[in-house]
Design an enzyme around this catalytic site. Sequence first.
Site, PDB file in Angstrom:
ATOM      1  CB  ALA A  41      -0.923  -0.017   1.219  1.00 42.18           C
ATOM      2  N   GLY A  90       1.413   0.940  -5.117  1.00 43.80           N
ATOM      3  CA  GLY A  90       0.266   0.085  -4.825  1.00 43.80           C
ATOM      4  C   GLY A  90      -0.999   0.894  -4.580  1.00 43.80           C
ATOM      5  CG  ASP A 109       1.967  -2.170   3.243  1.00 46.35           C
ATOM      6  OD1 ASP A 109       2.238  -1.661   2.139  1.00 46.35           O
ATOM      7  OD2 ASP A 109       2.806  -2.285   4.167  1.00 46.35           O
ATOM      8  NE  ARG A 160      14.975   3.360 -10.356  1.00 42.73           N
ATOM      9  CZ  ARG A 160      15.537   3.587 -11.524  1.00 42.73           C
ATOM     10  NH1 ARG A 160      16.837   3.437 -11.665  1.00 42.73           N
ATOM     11  NH2 ARG A 160      14.824   3.969 -12.552  1.00 42.73           N
ATOM     12  NE  ARG A 202      13.278   0.620 -13.395  1.00 45.84           N
ATOM     13  CZ  ARG A 202      13.703   1.533 -14.255  1.00 45.84           C
ATOM     14  NH1 ARG A 202      14.940   1.484 -14.716  1.00 45.84           N
ATOM     15  NH2 ARG A 202      12.911   2.507 -14.652  1.00 45.84           N
ATOM     16  CG  ASP A 216      10.025   1.136 -19.232  1.00 49.00           C
ATOM     17  OD1 ASP A 216      10.106   1.949 -18.291  1.00 49.00           O
ATOM     18  OD2 ASP A 216      10.424  -0.038 -19.153  1.00 49.00           O
ATOM     19  NE  ARG A 270       8.579   6.804 -16.279  1.00 46.14           N
ATOM     20  CZ  ARG A 270       8.969   6.058 -15.261  1.00 46.14           C
ATOM     21  NH1 ARG A 270       9.815   5.068 -15.443  1.00 46.14           N
ATOM     22  NH2 ARG A 270       8.535   6.307 -14.048  1.00 46.14           N
ATOM     23  CG  HIS A 322      11.210  -2.094 -16.006  1.00 47.91           C
ATOM     24  ND1 HIS A 322      10.782  -0.936 -16.618  1.00 47.91           N
ATOM     25  CD2 HIS A 322      11.069  -1.882 -14.677  1.00 47.91           C
ATOM     26  CE1 HIS A 322      10.402  -0.075 -15.686  1.00 47.91           C
ATOM     27  NE2 HIS A 322      10.575  -0.612 -14.507  1.00 47.91           N
TER      28      HIS A 322
HETATM   29  P1  NAI Z   1       6.869   2.076  -1.253  1.00 49.20           P
HETATM   30  O1  NAI Z   1       8.002   1.939  -0.278  1.00 49.20           O
HETATM   31  O2  NAI Z   1       6.109   3.343  -1.306  1.00 49.20           O
HETATM   32  O3  NAI Z   1       5.820   0.896  -0.969  1.00 49.20           O
HETATM   33  C1  NAI Z   1       6.195  -0.428  -0.801  1.00 49.20           C
HETATM   34  C2  NAI Z   1       5.238  -1.026   0.216  1.00 49.20           C
HETATM   35  O4  NAI Z   1       5.487  -2.437   0.286  1.00 49.20           O
HETATM   36  C3  NAI Z   1       5.435  -0.457   1.639  1.00 49.20           C
HETATM   37  O5  NAI Z   1       4.226   0.114   2.106  1.00 49.20           O
HETATM   38  C4  NAI Z   1       5.835  -1.682   2.449  1.00 49.20           C
HETATM   39  O6  NAI Z   1       5.342  -1.684   3.789  1.00 49.20           O
HETATM   40  C5  NAI Z   1       5.221  -2.802   1.636  1.00 49.20           C
HETATM   41  N1  NAI Z   1       5.793  -4.115   1.925  1.00 49.20           N
HETATM   42  C6  NAI Z   1       7.093  -4.437   2.115  1.00 49.20           C
HETATM   43  N2  NAI Z   1       7.192  -5.763   2.375  1.00 49.20           N
HETATM   44  C7  NAI Z   1       5.943  -6.268   2.322  1.00 49.20           C
HETATM   45  C8  NAI Z   1       5.409  -7.570   2.479  1.00 49.20           C
HETATM   46  N3  NAI Z   1       6.182  -8.614   2.738  1.00 49.20           N
HETATM   47  N4  NAI Z   1       4.071  -7.719   2.368  1.00 49.20           N
HETATM   48  C9  NAI Z   1       3.263  -6.669   2.111  1.00 49.20           C
HETATM   49  N5  NAI Z   1       3.715  -5.416   1.940  1.00 49.20           N
HETATM   50  C10 NAI Z   1       5.039  -5.217   2.036  1.00 49.20           C
HETATM   51  O7  NAI Z   1       7.451   1.709  -2.690  1.00 49.20           O
HETATM   52  P2  NAI Z   1       6.797   2.037  -4.121  1.00 49.20           P
HETATM   53  O8  NAI Z   1       7.299   3.317  -4.606  1.00 49.20           O
HETATM   54  O9  NAI Z   1       5.345   1.793  -4.027  1.00 49.20           O
HETATM   55  O10 NAI Z   1       7.472   0.905  -5.040  1.00 49.20           O
HETATM   56  C11 NAI Z   1       7.140  -0.453  -4.846  1.00 49.20           C
HETATM   57  C12 NAI Z   1       7.990  -1.342  -5.750  1.00 49.20           C
HETATM   58  O11 NAI Z   1       7.605  -1.139  -7.109  1.00 49.20           O
HETATM   59  C13 NAI Z   1       9.489  -1.068  -5.683  1.00 49.20           C
HETATM   60  O12 NAI Z   1      10.203  -2.287  -5.765  1.00 49.20           O
HETATM   61  C14 NAI Z   1       9.739  -0.228  -6.914  1.00 49.20           C
HETATM   62  O13 NAI Z   1      11.068  -0.294  -7.355  1.00 49.20           O
HETATM   63  C15 NAI Z   1       8.785  -0.891  -7.879  1.00 49.20           C
HETATM   64  N6  NAI Z   1       8.413  -0.089  -9.047  1.00 49.20           N
HETATM   65  C16 NAI Z   1       8.304  -0.754 -10.231  1.00 49.20           C
HETATM   66  C17 NAI Z   1       7.917  -0.099 -11.372  1.00 49.20           C
HETATM   67  C18 NAI Z   1       7.789  -0.862 -12.649  1.00 49.20           C
HETATM   68  O14 NAI Z   1       7.632  -0.235 -13.702  1.00 49.20           O
HETATM   69  N7  NAI Z   1       7.852  -2.189 -12.642  1.00 49.20           N
HETATM   70  C19 NAI Z   1       7.628   1.348 -11.351  1.00 49.20           C
HETATM   71  C20 NAI Z   1       7.738   1.953 -10.046  1.00 49.20           C
HETATM   72  C21 NAI Z   1       8.118   1.240  -8.931  1.00 49.20           C
END
Ligand code: NAI
Length: 308
Positions: free
Chosen positions: A8, A12, A32, A82, A88, A148, A151, A175
């Site tokens: 969340a 998310g 979460d 990151r 990444r 991507d 963008r 990616h």
């Molecule tokens: P964020 O830190 O804002 O959110 C991550 C959430 O995951 C946190 O609320 C955390 O408590 C939760 N979490 C951690 N371990 C958990 C578990 N075992 N069970 C349930 N929840 C858990 O990070 P953000 O910005 O939302 O990014 C999330 C991921 O998505 C990162 O790995 C980021 O690099 C990736 N990402 C991928 C993209 C893509 O195009 N594939 C684009 C943007 C981000």
Amino acid sequence: MKITVVGAGAVGATTADNIIRRELAEEVVLLDIKEGVSEGKSLDMYQTAALLGFNTKPIGSTNDYEKTKGSDVVVITSGLPRKPGMTREELIGINAGIVKGVTENLLKYSPKAIVIVVSNPMDTMTYLALKESGIPKKRLIGMGGALDSARFKTYLAMAMDVSPLDIHGMVIGGHGDTTMIPLTRLATYNGIPVSRFLSADQLEKVAADTMVGGATLTKLIGTSAWYAPGAATMMLVESIVRNQKRIVPCSVYLNGEYGQKDICMGVPVVLGRNGWEKIINLRLSDAEKAAFEKSAEAVRSMNAALNL
Ligand code: NAI
């Protein structure tokens, strides 16, 4: 229709918000590990229903997978994002453990779900989810190319001073900042090749800006982006639950397609109710083929770090 989004955090919660606004399901569970956060964000989102006018109900859950039971689509965004200067790929150690555990829990309660992996390094996390869960390959989709490509289209539209809606273009490959392949040769403005409007130098700059698109935002914001990632993930969910059969570059398991085997990476697929239905085989130029091979090598060396 029931959809679960794990994590969340920024991506998310934005994904869930986009899904409920478009009423893609009756229920959206946001889960979460952080106590209270998913419940709080879900309630905050639900309070927009009376203002924006939608009937989808968001439900928060602090790590209670029972609430996710019977989901048709599950989205995994849990994991570290990151920070400026990070790639990444540096996230692999921690995120591999998180993605593995989350996938197991999700499939225990929703064995028939279509799984979308967002956590980075996304191609490797998608591969890990497949290897660890044994889920049929067509039900596993990594989200990266949709973002991507958005963008890429935006940078093209900005260079041409036109609407991004009129631009068609795709980014395939891994990616990662150095592994993604913006297909400038195939991009069009309402069907007209963009090379008719932009010089080779301008196209090269658009491609370069696209490749570091995420890093540029991370530098500006201080953490990784969420609006476009959340919208891109919603778009995948929408094509699946509405059976739209849109063509979107997604990370999927390749078994000989594009000359690659036993790897997940970005290729155009048709997304419908059963997951990815088929891979669209583009006729790549020699240079594009070489870039795809180089990209696969990088993804493969990242996968090797998982020691599967
Ligand atoms: P964020 O830190 O804002 O959110 C991550 C959430 O995951 C946190 O609320 C955390 O408590 C939760 N979490 C951690 N371990 C958990 C578990 N075992 N069970 C349930 N929840 C858990 O990070 P953000 O910005 O939302 O990014 C999330 C991921 O998505 C990162 O790995 C980021 O690099 C990736 N990402 C991928 C993209 C893509 O195009 N594939 C684009 C943007 C981000």
